[in-house]
Scaffold this motif. Structure first.
Motif, short mmCIF file in Angstrom:
data_model
loop_
_atom_site.label_atom_id
_atom_site.label_comp_id
_atom_site.label_asym_id
_atom_site.label_seq_id
_atom_site.Cartn_x
_atom_site.Cartn_y
_atom_site.Cartn_z
N LEU A 25 0.83 -1.20 0.00
CA LEU A 25 0.00 0.00 0.00
C LEU A 25 0.87 1.25 0.00
CD1 LEU A 25 -2.71 1.54 0.46
CD2 LEU A 25 -2.37 1.15 2.89
N VAL A 26 1.86 1.29 0.89
CA VAL A 26 2.74 2.45 0.99
C VAL A 26 3.49 2.67 -0.31
CG1 VAL A 26 4.79 3.38 2.15
CG2 VAL A 26 3.00 2.25 3.48
N ASN A 27 4.08 1.61 -0.86
CA ASN A 27 4.86 1.74 -2.09
C ASN A 27 4.00 2.19 -3.26
OD1 ASN A 27 7.20 0.97 -0.79
ND2 ASN A 27 7.04 -1.18 -1.35
N THR A 28 2.76 1.72 -3.31
CA THR A 28 1.84 2.12 -4.39
C THR A 28 1.58 3.61 -4.35
OG1 THR A 28 0.77 -0.04 -4.43
CG2 THR A 28 -0.47 1.80 -5.36
N VAL A 29 1.29 4.12 -3.15
CA VAL A 29 0.99 5.56 -3.03
C VAL A 29 2.21 6.40 -3.31
CG1 VAL A 29 0.24 7.35 -1.43
CG2 VAL A 29 -0.92 5.15 -1.44
N LEU A 30 3.36 6.01 -2.76
CA LEU A 30 4.57 6.79 -2.97
C LEU A 30 5.00 6.80 -4.43
CD1 LEU A 30 6.69 5.76 0.15
CD2 LEU A 30 5.45 7.89 -0.23
N ALA A 31 4.63 5.76 -5.17
CA ALA A 31 4.97 5.70 -6.60
C ALA A 31 3.94 6.44 -7.46
CB ALA A 31 5.06 4.25 -7.05
N GLY A 32 2.95 7.05 -6.82
CA GLY A 32 1.95 7.81 -7.57
C GLY A 32 0.78 6.98 -8.04
N GLY A 33 0.67 5.75 -7.55
CA GLY A 33 -0.44 4.90 -7.95
C GLY A 33 -1.69 5.16 -7.13
N ARG A 34 -2.74 4.42 -7.43
CA ARG A 34 -4.02 4.58 -6.75
C ARG A 34 -4.29 3.37 -5.86
NH1 ARG A 34 -8.01 6.74 -11.61
NH2 ARG A 34 -6.93 8.72 -11.99
N ILE A 35 -4.91 3.63 -4.71
CA ILE A 35 -5.28 2.53 -3.81
C ILE A 35 -6.41 1.73 -4.43
CG2 ILE A 35 -6.15 1.96 -1.52
CD1 ILE A 35 -4.84 4.51 -0.50
N ASN A 36 -7.38 2.42 -5.04
CA ASN A 36 -8.49 1.77 -5.75
C ASN A 36 -8.47 2.21 -7.20
OD1 ASN A 36 -9.49 0.61 -3.36
ND2 ASN A 36 -10.53 2.51 -2.83
N GLU A 37 -9.08 1.43 -8.08
CA GLU A 37 -9.16 1.81 -9.49
C GLU A 37 -10.04 3.04 -9.67
OE1 GLU A 37 -7.59 0.69 -12.24
OE2 GLU A 37 -6.37 -0.43 -10.83
N GLU A 38 -11.08 3.15 -8.86
CA GLU A 38 -11.95 4.30 -8.93
C GLU A 38 -12.50 4.60 -7.55
OE1 GLU A 38 -16.06 2.01 -10.23
OE2 GLU A 38 -14.82 2.94 -11.78
N THR A 39 -12.92 5.83 -7.33
CA THR A 39 -13.46 6.22 -6.05
C THR A 39 -14.81 5.55 -5.83
OG1 THR A 39 -12.38 8.37 -6.24
CG2 THR A 39 -14.11 8.16 -4.57
N PRO A 40 -15.00 4.83 -4.72
CA PRO A 40 -16.29 4.20 -4.47
C PRO A 40 -17.39 5.23 -4.34
CG PRO A 40 -14.58 3.37 -2.97
CD PRO A 40 -14.02 4.56 -3.66
N GLU A 41 -18.62 4.83 -4.65
CA GLU A 41 -19.75 5.72 -4.47
C GLU A 41 -19.80 6.14 -3.02
OE1 GLU A 41 -24.56 5.80 -5.40
OE2 GLU A 41 -23.48 3.91 -5.30
N LEU A 42 -19.95 7.45 -2.79
CA LEU A 42 -19.86 7.93 -1.42
C LEU A 42 -21.14 7.75 -0.64
CD1 LEU A 42 -18.19 9.18 0.75
CD2 LEU A 42 -18.70 11.44 -0.15
N SER A 43 -22.27 8.17 -1.19
CA SER A 43 -23.52 8.01 -0.46
C SER A 43 -24.70 8.08 -1.43
CB SER A 43 -23.67 9.09 0.61
OG SER A 43 -23.79 10.37 0.03
N THR A 44 -25.79 7.51 -0.99
CA THR A 44 -27.03 7.55 -1.76
C THR A 44 -28.17 7.44 -0.76
OG1 THR A 44 -28.20 6.59 -3.64
CG2 THR A 44 -27.12 5.06 -2.13
N PHE A 45 -29.40 7.31 -1.27
CA PHE A 45 -30.55 7.20 -0.38
C PHE A 45 -31.40 6.00 -0.75
CE2 PHE A 45 -29.53 11.73 0.01
CZ PHE A 45 -29.55 11.88 1.40
N LEU A 46 -31.89 5.33 0.28
CA LEU A 46 -32.88 4.28 0.11
C LEU A 46 -34.21 4.83 0.60
CD1 LEU A 46 -30.87 1.34 1.73
CD2 LEU A 46 -30.88 2.04 -0.67
N GLY A 47 -35.33 4.25 0.09
CA GLY A 47 -36.64 4.72 0.53
C GLY A 47 -37.76 4.07 -0.25
N GLU A 48 -38.93 4.59 -0.04
CA GLU A 48 -40.13 4.07 -0.69
C GLU A 48 -40.66 5.13 -1.65
OE1 GLU A 48 -42.74 3.14 2.55
OE2 GLU A 48 -41.07 2.35 3.73
N LYS A 49 -40.86 4.74 -2.89
CA LYS A 49 -41.36 5.67 -3.89
C LYS A 49 -42.87 5.88 -3.72
CE LYS A 49 -37.84 4.75 -7.42
NZ LYS A 49 -37.58 4.31 -8.82
N GLN A 50 -43.27 7.14 -3.75
CA GLN A 50 -44.68 7.49 -3.59
C GLN A 50 -45.08 8.52 -4.65
OE1 GLN A 50 -46.23 10.08 -0.24
NE2 GLN A 50 -47.06 8.10 0.42
#
Length: 273
Positions: A25-50
């Protein structure tokens, strides 16, 4: 640059079976690489449609925020990862949204930077709506974050879902080369704990880690009364034992988590009348 500073200077609380995982992990970041291929979705909403006849539009009712905490936990966001800073912002957005009745934190991680924990400690008293953790893996720093953010630990399955690894440790690769350290007379105590460890004396490092481990244990016991100290010494637990030892509450799906928030919200409304 924040994430680079964090990787090299942070205090990491990790559940790792092989220390080289963190080195990669450390070597990847120091070499300019990414921890993940893409940023995970941060937040959304669940609910009931009306359907709203007055406007002719469909709206979401009983809205519950869904905030994933997946992968290595960092204090700052970057390298395609959502850090504690952004997670806390999203948690407060859900708290302040009048249409949101609660939050599901979906947790799946082996730990990360202990420096992220104070951010969760800061917002925890401000979160008053129902909050549940839906857990795949909540180990080390992820478990500490879970007991600060959520009121209830629901494991996502009874096969591989896991919690625990409460504690702290140092880990490094023993060098095969001679390490030479030169200190002037004014700096005779500089890095002495590390120098002692190189010579085989780990007592100073153990003493340095103890307060962090004790605070971790105390935080868990405060959040989950009745838990025994013998279950907070670094072991990890699958569903049956996790529930038996009070590190978790039940096993369920995301629908179960949503219904838990809905039920708790209704109870809050009744109590406020």
């Amino acid at each position: 640059m924040k994430i680079l500073s964090e990787i090299t200077g942070g205090t990491w609380l990790f559940k790792i079976d092989a220390p080289e995982q963190l080195k990669t992990l450390v070597n990847t970041v120091l070499a300019g690489g990414r921890i993940n291929e893409e940023t995970p979705e941060l937040s959304t909403f669940l609910g009931e449609k009306q359907f709203d006849e007055s406007t002719g539009e469909t709206k979401l009712i009983n809205k519950v925020a869904y905030i994933p905490m997946v992968g290595t936990m960092t204090k700052y966001s970057g390298m395609c990862i959502n850090g504690a800073d952004r997670i806390c912002v999203e948690a407060m957005k859900a708290q302040n949204d009048p249409d949101c009745i609660g939050t599901i934190f979906h947790i799946d991680g082996y730990g990360g930077n202990g420096d992220a924990i104070p951010l969760f400690q800061e917002i925890a008293p401000k979160l008053t709506k129902p909050r549940i953790n839906l857990i795949d893996k909540a180990l080390s720093a992820h478990y500490w974050a879970a007991i600060l953010l959520g009121q209830y630990n629901m494991l996502s399955n009874d096969l591989t879902a896991e919690v625990g690894s409460v504690g702290a440790q140092y880990s490094w690769e023993k060098s095969t080369n001679e390490i030479i350290i030169v200190r002037p007379p004014e700096s005779q105590e500089k890095n002495q704990d590390f120098i002692d460890a190189l010579a085989g004396d780990y007592s100073a490092l153990e003493k340095k880690l103890s307060p962090l481990a004790q605070k971790f244990q105390s935080s868990v016991m405060n959040a989950r009364p009745g838990i025994k100290i013998e279950h907070l010494k670094g072991a990890t637990y699958y569903a049956d034992e996790a529930i038996k030892f009070n590190l978790a509450d039940s096993v369920g799906t995301i629908n179960d988590a949503y219904n838990w928030v809905l039920a708790k919200s209704e109870i809050q409304k009744l109590k406020s009348k």
